[in-house]
Design an enzyme around this catalytic site. Sequence first.
Site, PDB file in Angstrom:
ATOM      1  N   TYR A  71       2.545 -10.311 -29.340  1.00 18.87           N
ATOM      2  CA  TYR A  71       3.172 -10.422 -30.662  1.00 18.87           C
ATOM      3  C   TYR A  71       2.445 -11.529 -31.411  1.00 18.87           C
ATOM      4  O   TYR A  71       1.425 -12.058 -30.946  1.00 18.87           O
ATOM      5  CB  TYR A  71       4.689 -10.694 -30.531  1.00 18.87           C
ATOM      6  CG  TYR A  71       5.402 -10.552 -31.864  1.00 18.87           C
ATOM      7  CD1 TYR A  71       5.412  -9.335 -32.541  1.00 18.87           C
ATOM      8  CD2 TYR A  71       6.041 -11.638 -32.458  1.00 18.87           C
ATOM      9  CE1 TYR A  71       6.035  -9.214 -33.776  1.00 18.87           C
ATOM     10  CE2 TYR A  71       6.667 -11.527 -33.696  1.00 18.87           C
ATOM     11  CZ  TYR A  71       6.643 -10.310 -34.355  1.00 18.87           C
ATOM     12  OH  TYR A  71       7.234 -10.195 -35.581  1.00 18.87           O
TER      13      TYR A  71
ATOM     14  N   ARG B 240      10.187 -10.295 -34.634  1.00 20.03           N
ATOM     15  CA  ARG B 240      10.438  -9.125 -33.794  1.00 20.03           C
ATOM     16  C   ARG B 240      10.076  -9.354 -32.327  1.00 20.03           C
ATOM     17  O   ARG B 240      10.468  -8.565 -31.467  1.00 20.03           O
ATOM     18  CB  ARG B 240       9.666  -7.914 -34.325  1.00 20.03           C
ATOM     19  CG  ARG B 240      10.274  -7.281 -35.558  1.00 20.03           C
ATOM     20  CD  ARG B 240       9.542  -5.987 -35.915  1.00 20.03           C
ATOM     21  NE  ARG B 240      10.322  -5.158 -36.813  1.00 20.03           N
ATOM     22  CZ  ARG B 240      10.078  -5.057 -38.124  1.00 20.03           C
ATOM     23  NH1 ARG B 240       9.094  -5.705 -38.678  1.00 20.03           N
ATOM     24  NH2 ARG B 240      10.829  -4.270 -38.875  1.00 20.03           N
TER      25      ARG B 240
ATOM     26  N   TRP C  38      12.403  -8.079 -50.061  1.00 20.94           N
ATOM     27  CA  TRP C  38      12.596  -9.511 -50.354  1.00 20.94           C
ATOM     28  C   TRP C  38      11.800 -10.358 -49.354  1.00 20.94           C
ATOM     29  O   TRP C  38      11.075 -11.279 -49.748  1.00 20.94           O
ATOM     30  CB  TRP C  38      14.091  -9.880 -50.275  1.00 20.94           C
ATOM     31  CG  TRP C  38      14.321 -11.346 -50.057  1.00 20.94           C
ATOM     32  CD1 TRP C  38      14.133 -12.344 -50.968  1.00 20.94           C
ATOM     33  CD2 TRP C  38      14.726 -11.990 -48.840  1.00 20.94           C
ATOM     34  NE1 TRP C  38      14.402 -13.577 -50.396  1.00 20.94           N
ATOM     35  CE2 TRP C  38      14.775 -13.384 -49.093  1.00 20.94           C
ATOM     36  CE3 TRP C  38      15.064 -11.534 -47.560  1.00 20.94           C
ATOM     37  CZ2 TRP C  38      15.140 -14.315 -48.101  1.00 20.94           C
ATOM     38  CZ3 TRP C  38      15.444 -12.452 -46.586  1.00 20.94           C
ATOM     39  CH2 TRP C  38      15.472 -13.822 -46.863  1.00 20.94           C
TER      40      TRP C  38
END
Length: 212
Positions: A8, A14, A107
């Site tokens: 990652y 996540r 956003w």
Amino acid sequence: MPHYKLTYFELRARGEPIRMMFNIAGIPFEDERIPMADWAEVKEKKIAPFDALPVLEFDGVKFGQTLAILRYVARENGYGGPDNLSAAIADALADQYADFVMAYVPWHIVNAGYVPGDAEALYDSVYVPAKAKHFPYFEAALKKSTTGWYANTPELTHVDVFIGASLEWLKRLDKNADKFFEGFPLMEAHYKKFFAHPKLQKHLEERPDARY
Ligand SMILES: N[C@@H](CCC(=O)N[C@@H](CS)C(=O)NCC(=O)O)C(=O)O
């Protein structure tokens, strides 16, 4: 035991629910963290089956998608729910939270500086309504729970890890973090219960800091 490698970014985001799940289960894993600046070059090498992270690799197998990885690690280690119905309820809530993420992403990508735009305006027009729509679903699930875990299971499942970790990074980015749980007392209680889980403490003490 297989040699698990999780790839990652140098972020929680996540990747963090999966790191937390491995730690709660007491399973060692290689925690590869790619600097964002290297991603374009790494992506070119096709190391990620879906050209995105996280990716889990072990025993010659490699797959992506946060929830698929998280569910696999949970189920392999007794945290996938005690029966198929609990597992399905956990999956449904986790998928609903993923829908919430997709709803507020316009956003987030501006707010985090990935694309230009008016973060203040998007906070009001995108993030606030997405939160107002989705948080009641999670509060309602906890209202039905007698154990304080989202899928009403005796021990936590993947959905508790997913929502706990995901709320942490969202709260970090929310300019009104002090009011983050206003109106959602059961979600706040779950958040505290999750972060107080005995099997999570060592990871919380040792994990590197990250922007979110
Ligand atoms: N639904 C996927 C989304 C994966 C995703 O979008 N990952 C982002 C980081 S959070 C990524 O790899 N972005 C870089 C890119 O798409 O090139 C999952 O949950 O794994």
